[in-house]
Design a protein around this motif. Structure first.
Motif, PDB file in Angstrom:
ATOM      1  N   ASP A 254      -8.626   5.479 -10.262  1.00  0.00           N
ATOM      2  CA  ASP A 254      -9.300   5.035 -11.482  1.00  0.00           C
ATOM      3  C   ASP A 254     -10.156   3.786 -11.280  1.00  0.00           C
ATOM      4  OD1 ASP A 254      -6.771   3.748 -11.067  1.00  0.00           O
ATOM      5  OD2 ASP A 254      -6.938   2.877 -13.070  1.00  0.00           O
ATOM      6  N   CYS A 255      -9.925   3.062 -10.181  1.00  0.00           N
ATOM      7  CA  CYS A 255     -10.717   1.853  -9.946  1.00  0.00           C
ATOM      8  C   CYS A 255     -11.893   2.122  -9.001  1.00  0.00           C
ATOM      9  CB  CYS A 255      -9.850   0.724  -9.409  1.00  0.00           C
ATOM     10  SG  CYS A 255      -8.833   1.168  -7.994  1.00  0.00           S
ATOM     11  N   GLY A 256     -12.101   3.391  -8.653  1.00  0.00           N
ATOM     12  CA  GLY A 256     -13.235   3.744  -7.805  1.00  0.00           C
ATOM     13  C   GLY A 256     -12.856   3.804  -6.345  1.00  0.00           C
ATOM     14  N   GLU A 257     -13.459   4.734  -5.617  1.00  0.00           N
ATOM     15  CA  GLU A 257     -13.081   4.949  -4.223  1.00  0.00           C
ATOM     16  C   GLU A 257     -13.362   3.727  -3.352  1.00  0.00           C
ATOM     17  OE1 GLU A 257     -14.418   7.928  -0.653  1.00  0.00           O
ATOM     18  OE2 GLU A 257     -13.990   8.842  -2.604  1.00  0.00           O
ATOM     19  N   GLN A 258     -14.448   3.008  -3.622  1.00  0.00           N
ATOM     20  CA  GLN A 258     -14.775   1.837  -2.812  1.00  0.00           C
ATOM     21  C   GLN A 258     -13.707   0.757  -2.948  1.00  0.00           C
ATOM     22  OE1 GLN A 258     -17.054   1.508  -0.473  1.00  0.00           O
ATOM     23  NE2 GLN A 258     -16.236  -0.546  -0.063  1.00  0.00           N
ATOM     24  N   LYS A 259     -13.209   0.550  -4.176  1.00  0.00           N
ATOM     25  CA  LYS A 259     -12.168  -0.456  -4.395  1.00  0.00           C
ATOM     26  C   LYS A 259     -10.856  -0.018  -3.741  1.00  0.00           C
ATOM     27  CE  LYS A 259     -11.300  -4.463  -6.143  1.00  0.00           C
ATOM     28  NZ  LYS A 259     -12.027  -5.660  -5.665  1.00  0.00           N
ATOM     29  N   VAL A 260     -10.568   1.272  -3.807  1.00  0.00           N
ATOM     30  CA  VAL A 260      -9.366   1.804  -3.148  1.00  0.00           C
ATOM     31  C   VAL A 260      -9.456   1.544  -1.650  1.00  0.00           C
ATOM     32  CG1 VAL A 260      -8.087   3.906  -2.593  1.00  0.00           C
ATOM     33  CG2 VAL A 260      -8.953   3.549  -4.915  1.00  0.00           C
ATOM     34  N   ARG A 261     -10.629   1.781  -1.093  1.00  0.00           N
ATOM     35  CA  ARG A 261     -10.842   1.550   0.338  1.00  0.00           C
ATOM     36  C   ARG A 261     -10.574   0.079   0.692  1.00  0.00           C
ATOM     37  NH1 ARG A 261     -13.785   4.635   3.704  1.00  0.00           N
ATOM     38  NH2 ARG A 261     -14.522   5.830   1.902  1.00  0.00           N
ATOM     39  N   GLU A 262     -11.088  -0.813  -0.156  1.00  0.00           N
ATOM     40  CA  GLU A 262     -10.870  -2.245   0.077  1.00  0.00           C
ATOM     41  C   GLU A 262      -9.378  -2.586   0.079  1.00  0.00           C
ATOM     42  OE1 GLU A 262     -13.053  -4.589  -2.702  1.00  0.00           O
ATOM     43  OE2 GLU A 262     -14.979  -3.635  -2.229  1.00  0.00           O
ATOM     44  N   HIS A 263      -8.644  -2.042  -0.888  1.00  0.00           N
ATOM     45  CA  HIS A 263      -7.206  -2.325  -0.978  1.00  0.00           C
ATOM     46  C   HIS A 263      -6.451  -1.764   0.224  1.00  0.00           C
ATOM     47  CE1 HIS A 263      -7.155  -4.260  -4.831  1.00  0.00           C
ATOM     48  NE2 HIS A 263      -7.656  -3.222  -5.484  1.00  0.00           N
ATOM     49  N   LEU A 264      -6.801  -0.579   0.660  1.00  0.00           N
ATOM     50  CA  LEU A 264      -6.127   0.031   1.809  1.00  0.00           C
ATOM     51  C   LEU A 264      -6.373  -0.772   3.079  1.00  0.00           C
ATOM     52  CD1 LEU A 264      -6.789   3.809   1.085  1.00  0.00           C
ATOM     53  CD2 LEU A 264      -4.559   2.669   1.063  1.00  0.00           C
TER      54      LEU A 264
ATOM     55  N   ASP B  91      -7.106  -3.989   3.077  1.00  0.00           N
ATOM     56  CA  ASP B  91      -6.571  -5.337   2.857  1.00  0.00           C
ATOM     57  C   ASP B  91      -5.047  -5.351   2.945  1.00  0.00           C
ATOM     58  OD1 ASP B  91      -6.202  -7.999   2.037  1.00  0.00           O
ATOM     59  OD2 ASP B  91      -6.176  -7.435  -0.072  1.00  0.00           O
ATOM     60  N   ILE B  92      -4.408  -4.461   2.226  1.00  0.00           N
ATOM     61  CA  ILE B  92      -2.943  -4.464   2.108  1.00  0.00           C
ATOM     62  C   ILE B  92      -2.298  -3.495   3.092  1.00  0.00           C
ATOM     63  CG2 ILE B  92      -1.001  -4.110   0.523  1.00  0.00           C
ATOM     64  CD1 ILE B  92      -3.088  -4.661  -1.771  1.00  0.00           C
ATOM     65  N   GLY B  93      -2.916  -2.350   3.280  1.00  0.00           N
ATOM     66  CA  GLY B  93      -2.380  -1.356   4.209  1.00  0.00           C
ATOM     67  C   GLY B  93      -1.700  -0.203   3.499  1.00  0.00           C
ATOM     68  N   TYR B  94      -1.919   0.984   4.016  1.00  0.00           N
ATOM     69  CA  TYR B  94      -1.356   2.199   3.424  1.00  0.00           C
ATOM     70  C   TYR B  94       0.169   2.140   3.416  1.00  0.00           C
ATOM     71  CZ  TYR B  94      -0.683   7.262   2.698  1.00  0.00           C
ATOM     72  OH  TYR B  94      -0.309   8.501   2.210  1.00  0.00           O
ATOM     73  N   TYR B  95       0.750   1.723   4.532  1.00  0.00           N
ATOM     74  CA  TYR B  95       2.213   1.734   4.640  1.00  0.00           C
ATOM     75  C   TYR B  95       2.850   0.773   3.631  1.00  0.00           C
ATOM     76  CZ  TYR B  95       6.891   1.493   6.627  1.00  0.00           C
ATOM     77  OH  TYR B  95       8.257   1.536   6.800  1.00  0.00           O
TER      78      TYR B  95
ATOM     79  N   MET C 282       2.913  10.707   5.575  1.00  0.00           N
ATOM     80  CA  MET C 282       2.171  10.569   6.822  1.00  0.00           C
ATOM     81  C   MET C 282       3.123  10.646   8.007  1.00  0.00           C
ATOM     82  SD  MET C 282      -0.463   7.515   5.807  1.00  0.00           S
ATOM     83  CE  MET C 282      -1.455   7.720   7.282  1.00  0.00           C
ATOM     84  N   GLY C 283       2.662  11.252   9.098  1.00  0.00           N
ATOM     85  CA  GLY C 283       3.513  11.417  10.258  1.00  0.00           C
ATOM     86  C   GLY C 283       3.366  10.264  11.233  1.00  0.00           C
ATOM     87  N   LYS C 284       3.468  10.582  12.533  1.00  0.00           N
ATOM     88  CA  LYS C 284       3.452   9.556  13.560  1.00  0.00           C
ATOM     89  C   LYS C 284       2.056   9.296  14.112  1.00  0.00           C
ATOM     90  CE  LYS C 284       8.195  10.597  14.973  1.00  0.00           C
ATOM     91  NZ  LYS C 284       9.082  11.012  16.083  1.00  0.00           N
ATOM     92  N   VAL C 285       1.058  10.010  13.612  1.00  0.00           N
ATOM     93  CA  VAL C 285      -0.313   9.845  14.087  1.00  0.00           C
ATOM     94  C   VAL C 285      -1.078   8.945  13.125  1.00  0.00           C
ATOM     95  CG1 VAL C 285      -2.461  11.034  14.670  1.00  0.00           C
ATOM     96  CG2 VAL C 285      -0.253  12.133  15.151  1.00  0.00           C
ATOM     97  N   ALA C 286      -1.783   7.946  13.657  1.00  0.00           N
ATOM     98  CA  ALA C 286      -2.562   7.040  12.819  1.00  0.00           C
ATOM     99  C   ALA C 286      -3.656   7.808  12.077  1.00  0.00           C
ATOM    100  CB  ALA C 286      -3.187   5.948  13.676  1.00  0.00           C
ATOM    101  N   THR C 287      -3.985   7.341  10.884  1.00  0.00           N
ATOM    102  CA  THR C 287      -5.009   8.002  10.083  1.00  0.00           C
ATOM    103  C   THR C 287      -6.080   6.995   9.673  1.00  0.00           C
ATOM    104  OG1 THR C 287      -3.712   7.598   8.084  1.00  0.00           O
ATOM    105  CG2 THR C 287      -3.455   9.746   9.140  1.00  0.00           C
ATOM    106  N   THR C 288      -7.264   7.492   9.415  1.00  0.00           N
ATOM    107  CA  THR C 288      -8.353   6.651   8.934  1.00  0.00           C
ATOM    108  C   THR C 288      -8.212   6.432   7.430  1.00  0.00           C
ATOM    109  OG1 THR C 288      -9.818   8.514   8.434  1.00  0.00           O
ATOM    110  CG2 THR C 288      -9.871   7.632  10.705  1.00  0.00           C
ATOM    111  N   VAL C 289      -8.955   5.481   6.905  1.00  0.00           N
ATOM    112  CA  VAL C 289      -8.939   5.227   5.461  1.00  0.00           C
ATOM    113  C   VAL C 289      -9.408   6.461   4.698  1.00  0.00           C
ATOM    114  CG1 VAL C 289      -9.988   3.881   3.606  1.00  0.00           C
ATOM    115  CG2 VAL C 289      -9.177   2.732   5.655  1.00  0.00           C
ATOM    116  N   ASP C 290     -10.423   7.149   5.215  1.00  0.00           N
ATOM    117  CA  ASP C 290     -10.903   8.363   4.548  1.00  0.00           C
ATOM    118  C   ASP C 290      -9.798   9.413   4.466  1.00  0.00           C
ATOM    119  OD1 ASP C 290     -13.438   7.388   4.098  1.00  0.00           O
ATOM    120  OD2 ASP C 290     -14.245   8.155   5.987  1.00  0.00           O
ATOM    121  N   GLU C 291      -9.047   9.557   5.551  1.00  0.00           N
ATOM    122  CA  GLU C 291      -7.945  10.528   5.557  1.00  0.00           C
ATOM    123  C   GLU C 291      -6.841  10.092   4.594  1.00  0.00           C
ATOM    124  OE1 GLU C 291      -8.201  12.224  10.154  1.00  0.00           O
ATOM    125  OE2 GLU C 291      -7.258  10.274   9.755  1.00  0.00           O
TER     126      GLU C 291
END
Length: 290
Positions: free
Chosen positions: A23-33, A35-39, A1-10
């Protein structure tokens, strides 16, 4: 990822494009992102990346990344409990032994006969008005004893950082007094105690600030002695640093030492069935399964 903020979908699209299996489903992945953060999670999927484009090793599951993250969280929690006990004990031993050795100098940390000059010269940077105002017992002391430059050691040192406690020990002039202090921990050489003290501070700071633990390597090589078990001759590994923590805890409480060893072993065993995480425990942390 570069210097521009991205959405959870991106973020999810980036991960799947790079080969991560949700493997845990897109909704659970969304929750983790969220909660914890992509970075932050990036530190935990980094071991599974295979190139500079951040593509994932074939078959990498998102659940493996999350399991590694919680291995790190749980290990920090276990170590922090032990480190709190060790920090208070070391602080207490230094206050008690030095204060009783210099009974006529209650502020011995500012006494040139006791401490090296550089420490004394630098100490006012730490013991300033902000320090006094932020620590109620210190403020109350100065309100009562208006002519005192400092409160006595047994008050002052309770509010200093663990790093400052290390500096106080390091800058004591009397080497025989240092040896008396370290005898409590079954250590004979001052340089060994200093090495272990710095190792403890390094791990303590990672745990206290929710830092990355599983991939930690100590800047100082842990000095080899019969007291510390060093796996694979890696004196910088996290496991070696943990052995230092376990040793010190054992000098304070045998029961707590046994509990910590058992809890860490059980934590590792929980993750043993995942091949990728087992390899990380063995090769990065430096733990050897029986």
């Amino acid at each position: 990822m570069g210097k521009v903020a991205t959405t959870v979908d991106e973020q999810i699209k980036l991960l799947t494009d790079r080969g991560l299996i949700l493997d845990c489903g897109e909704q659970k992945v969304r929750e983790h992102l969220l909660d914890i953060g992509y970075y932050r999670l990036g530190f935990y999927w980094n071991p599974f990346e295979i190139d500079d484009e951040h593509n994932f090793k074939r078959g990498t599951n998102f659940s493996t990344v999350i399991n590694l993250y919680y291995l790190d969280v749980d290990l920090r929690f276990l170590l922090m409990r032990a480190l709190n006990r060790i920090e208070i004990n070391i602080r207490t031993q230094i206050i008690y032994m030095v204060s009783n050795h210099y009974k006529n100098s209650p502020t011995w940390f500012s006494d040139h006969k006791v401490m090296k000059s550089k420490f004394i010269d630098d100490f006012p940077k730490f013991y300033n008005q902000k320090f006094i105002d932020n620590n109620k017992p210190i403020k109350e002391h100065h309100n009562k004893y208006i002519n005192d430059i400092y409160a006595p050691a047994w008050k002052t040192m309770e509010f200093l950082t663990f790093g400052s406690i290390y500096s106080i020990f390091y800058n004591l002039k009397d080497n025989d007094l240092k040896k008396k202090i370290i005898q409590y921990y079954g250590i004979k050489k001052v340089d060994v105690f200093i090495n272990y003290f710095r190792t403890i501070i390094f791990i303590r700071n990672i745990c206290a600030h929710s830092g990355l633990l599983y991939d930690a390597n100590t800047p100082l090589a842990v000095k080899p002695t019969p007291l510390i078990k060093i796996n694979r001759n890696n004196r910088h590994s996290l496991n070696t640093a943990i052995q230092v923590i376990i040793y010190f805890l054992g000098r304070i409480s045998t029961n707590r030492k046994v509990d910590l060893e058992k809890d860490i072993q059980e934590l590792y065993v929980q993750h043993k069935q995942n091949k990728e995480i087992k390899e990380i425990i063995e090769n990065k942390i430096g733990y050897e399964f029986c």
